[in-house]
Design a protein around this motif. Structure first.
Motif, PDB file in Angstrom:
ATOM      1  N   LEU A 173       0.829  -1.205   0.000  1.00 43.54           N
ATOM      2  CA  LEU A 173       0.000   0.000   0.000  1.00 43.54           C
ATOM      3  C   LEU A 173       0.861   1.253   0.000  1.00 43.54           C
ATOM      4  N   LEU A 174       0.448   2.219  -0.777  1.00 39.11           N
ATOM      5  CA  LEU A 174       1.130   3.507  -0.841  1.00 39.11           C
ATOM      6  C   LEU A 174       0.134   4.575  -0.419  1.00 39.11           C
ATOM      7  N   LYS A 175       0.505   5.353   0.608  1.00 37.09           N
ATOM      8  CA  LYS A 175      -0.410   6.379   1.137  1.00 37.09           C
ATOM      9  C   LYS A 175      -0.700   7.423   0.069  1.00 37.09           C
ATOM     10  N   ALA A 176      -1.978   7.707  -0.076  1.00 33.03           N
ATOM     11  CA  ALA A 176      -2.446   8.744  -0.999  1.00 33.03           C
ATOM     12  C   ALA A 176      -3.277   9.730  -0.199  1.00 33.03           C
ATOM     13  N   ALA A 177      -3.096  10.992  -0.447  1.00 31.03           N
ATOM     14  CA  ALA A 177      -3.902  12.019   0.224  1.00 31.03           C
ATOM     15  C   ALA A 177      -5.049  12.399  -0.704  1.00 31.03           C
ATOM     16  N   LEU A 178      -6.281  12.110  -0.281  1.00 31.65           N
ATOM     17  CA  LEU A 178      -7.431  12.504  -1.089  1.00 31.65           C
ATOM     18  C   LEU A 178      -7.503  14.019  -1.123  1.00 31.65           C
ATOM     19  N   TYR A 179      -7.639  14.573  -2.320  1.00 30.73           N
ATOM     20  CA  TYR A 179      -7.724  16.025  -2.468  1.00 30.73           C
ATOM     21  C   TYR A 179      -9.175  16.465  -2.593  1.00 30.73           C
ATOM     22  N   ASP A 180      -9.922  15.829  -3.491  1.00 30.72           N
ATOM     23  CA  ASP A 180     -11.349  16.102  -3.591  1.00 30.72           C
ATOM     24  C   ASP A 180     -12.060  14.866  -4.116  1.00 30.72           C
ATOM     25  N   ILE A 181     -13.380  14.902  -4.024  1.00 32.72           N
ATOM     26  CA  ILE A 181     -14.170  13.745  -4.439  1.00 32.72           C
ATOM     27  C   ILE A 181     -15.499  14.234  -4.991  1.00 32.72           C
ATOM     28  N   SER A 182     -16.004  13.525  -5.977  1.00 33.87           N
ATOM     29  CA  SER A 182     -17.318  13.810  -6.549  1.00 33.87           C
ATOM     30  C   SER A 182     -17.963  12.484  -6.897  1.00 33.87           C
ATOM     31  N   GLU A 183     -19.173  12.540  -7.419  1.00 33.48           N
ATOM     32  CA  GLU A 183     -19.855  11.291  -7.746  1.00 33.48           C
ATOM     33  C   GLU A 183     -19.204  10.554  -8.911  1.00 33.48           C
ATOM     34  N   ASN A 184     -18.398  11.236  -9.710  1.00 35.32           N
ATOM     35  CA  ASN A 184     -17.763  10.597 -10.865  1.00 35.32           C
ATOM     36  C   ASN A 184     -16.325  10.162 -10.617  1.00 35.32           C
ATOM     37  N   GLY A 185     -15.676  10.725  -9.617  1.00 38.35           N
ATOM     38  CA  GLY A 185     -14.277  10.376  -9.396  1.00 38.35           C
ATOM     39  C   GLY A 185     -13.674  11.160  -8.256  1.00 38.35           C
ATOM     40  N   LEU A 186     -12.346  11.189  -8.242  1.00 42.35           N
ATOM     41  CA  LEU A 186     -11.641  11.866  -7.160  1.00 42.35           C
ATOM     42  C   LEU A 186     -10.296  12.378  -7.652  1.00 42.35           C
ATOM     43  N   ALA A 187      -9.692  13.184  -6.826  1.00 42.49           N
ATOM     44  CA  ALA A 187      -8.317  13.636  -7.058  1.00 42.49           C
ATOM     45  C   ALA A 187      -7.532  13.253  -5.817  1.00 42.49           C
ATOM     46  N   PHE A 188      -6.314  12.790  -6.031  1.00 37.14           N
ATOM     47  CA  PHE A 188      -5.477  12.409  -4.908  1.00 37.14           C
ATOM     48  C   PHE A 188      -4.038  12.789  -5.194  1.00 37.14           C
ATOM     49  N   ASP A 189      -3.272  12.935  -4.119  1.00 37.22           N
ATOM     50  CA  ASP A 189      -1.864  13.318  -4.220  1.00 37.22           C
ATOM     51  C   ASP A 189      -0.988  12.173  -3.740  1.00 37.22           C
ATOM     52  N   LEU A 190       0.135  12.000  -4.438  1.00 39.60           N
ATOM     53  CA  LEU A 190       1.202  11.113  -3.989  1.00 39.60           C
ATOM     54  C   LEU A 190       2.434  11.969  -3.789  1.00 39.60           C
ATOM     55  N   GLU A 191       3.286  11.574  -2.866  1.00 40.83           N
ATOM     56  CA  GLU A 191       4.534  12.304  -2.651  1.00 40.83           C
ATOM     57  C   GLU A 191       5.316  12.347  -3.964  1.00 40.83           C
ATOM     58  N   VAL A 235       4.082  17.266  -4.433  1.00 39.44           N
ATOM     59  CA  VAL A 235       3.198  16.139  -4.719  1.00 39.44           C
ATOM     60  C   VAL A 235       2.950  16.001  -6.219  1.00 39.44           C
ATOM     61  N   VAL A 236       2.456  14.820  -6.575  1.00 38.43           N
ATOM     62  CA  VAL A 236       1.917  14.600  -7.914  1.00 38.43           C
ATOM     63  C   VAL A 236       0.416  14.441  -7.719  1.00 38.43           C
ATOM     64  N   ARG A 237      -0.360  15.354  -8.319  1.00 41.82           N
ATOM     65  CA  ARG A 237      -1.819  15.306  -8.181  1.00 41.82           C
ATOM     66  C   ARG A 237      -2.394  14.513  -9.354  1.00 41.82           C
ATOM     67  N   HIS A 238      -3.271  13.595  -9.022  1.00 36.30           N
ATOM     68  CA  HIS A 238      -3.914  12.736 -10.021  1.00 36.30           C
ATOM     69  C   HIS A 238      -5.412  13.001 -10.031  1.00 36.30           C
ATOM     70  N   GLY A 239      -5.983  13.052 -11.210  1.00 39.10           N
ATOM     71  CA  GLY A 239      -7.431  13.078 -11.358  1.00 39.10           C
ATOM     72  C   GLY A 239      -7.846  11.712 -11.868  1.00 39.10           C
ATOM     73  N   ALA A 240      -8.905  11.159 -11.326  1.00 37.45           N
ATOM     74  CA  ALA A 240      -9.305   9.800 -11.708  1.00 37.45           C
ATOM     75  C   ALA A 240     -10.816   9.646 -11.643  1.00 37.45           C
ATOM     76  N   GLY A 241     -11.316   8.763 -12.485  1.00 38.12           N
ATOM     77  CA  GLY A 241     -12.734   8.435 -12.485  1.00 38.12           C
ATOM     78  C   GLY A 241     -12.953   7.071 -11.872  1.00 38.12           C
ATOM     79  N   PHE A 242     -14.099   6.891 -11.239  1.00 37.76           N
ATOM     80  CA  PHE A 242     -14.422   5.587 -10.665  1.00 37.76           C
ATOM     81  C   PHE A 242     -14.735   4.607 -11.784  1.00 37.76           C
TER      82      PHE A 242
END
Length: 169
Positions: A66-84, A125-132
C-alpha cells in the motif's frame, strides 16, 4: 404644378430637440465577477468536495503493498489524490486499485482509472485526477460514501483542543 409639402416646421422641431442637451444617466455594471462565477459553475458537471486528510486512502501497488495517498477532492464521478513527489505517479489510463480506510483496519476497496496527473512542485506532490470504474461490486457503497462526505463536510468543525478535560475525580 402639383401639391408641395412643406416640411420646414418638422425640421425646426427636430433641430430644436437636437440643440437641447438630453442627459441620460446609465449605471455601468462590471460583469467580471458574475461571469467568473458562471464559468466556474459550468466547468464541472458535478459538485466536488474538497478533502484534506479526512479519511485514510491508499493505492494498491501489486507485489509492493500500500502507498499512502492524500485525497484532495471527491465527486460522484471520481476523485483527485496526491502522492509524494518522490514516489512518482501514475499515467493517464492506468487502472489503479484504491482503499479508503475508515479506521486502522476497516476499509472498502474500489478501482479508479487515472485521467490526468501533474507535478505540483510547491507542494511536493503529484496530483492525479481519476474516475471511478463503474460496474464493480462497491458501486453502491462508493455512491453512499461520496454522499456521506458531501453532507458531513458541509458542517465540519476544527478541534482546537480548547475543551479537553485534564482529569475527572
Amino acid at each position: 404644378m402639383g401639391k408641395v409639402l412643406d416640411i420646414t416646421p418638422r425640421l425646426r422641431s427636430q433641430n430644436s430637440l437636437e440643440n437641447k442637451k438630453i442627459e441620460v444617466r446609465a449605471e455601468v455594471l462590471d460583469i467580471t465577477e458574475a461571469r467568473q462565477e458562471i464559468l466556474s459553475r459550468d466547468r464541472r458537471d458535478v459538485k466536488r468536495t474538497i478533502l484534506t486528510e479526512f479519511v485514510g486512502a491508499f493505492v494498491v501497488l501489486p507485489e509492493k503493498g500500500l502507498l499512502k495517498a492524500a485525497l484532495y477532492d471527491i465527486s460522484e464521478n471520481g476523485l483527485a489524490f496526491d502522492l509524494e513527489l518522490a514516489e512518482g505517479g501514475f499515467a493517464a489510463g492506468d487502472e489503479v486499485a484504491m482503499r479508503v480506510y475508515l479506521n486502522h483496519s476497516t476499509y472498502f476497496p474500489f478501482t479508479i482509472t487515472v485521467s490526468n496527473s501533474r507535478a505540483i512542485e510547491d507542494e511536493g506532490v503529484v496530483r492525479h485526477g481519476a474516475g471511478f470504474v463503474k460496474g464493480t461490486m462497491n458501486d453502491v457503497a462508493l455512491h453512499h460514501f461520496v454522499k456521506f462526505i458531501e453532507n458531513v463536510s458541509a458542517s465540519l468543525k476544527t478541534d482546537s483542543g480548547d475543551v479537553l478535560v485534564s482529569h475527572i475525580s
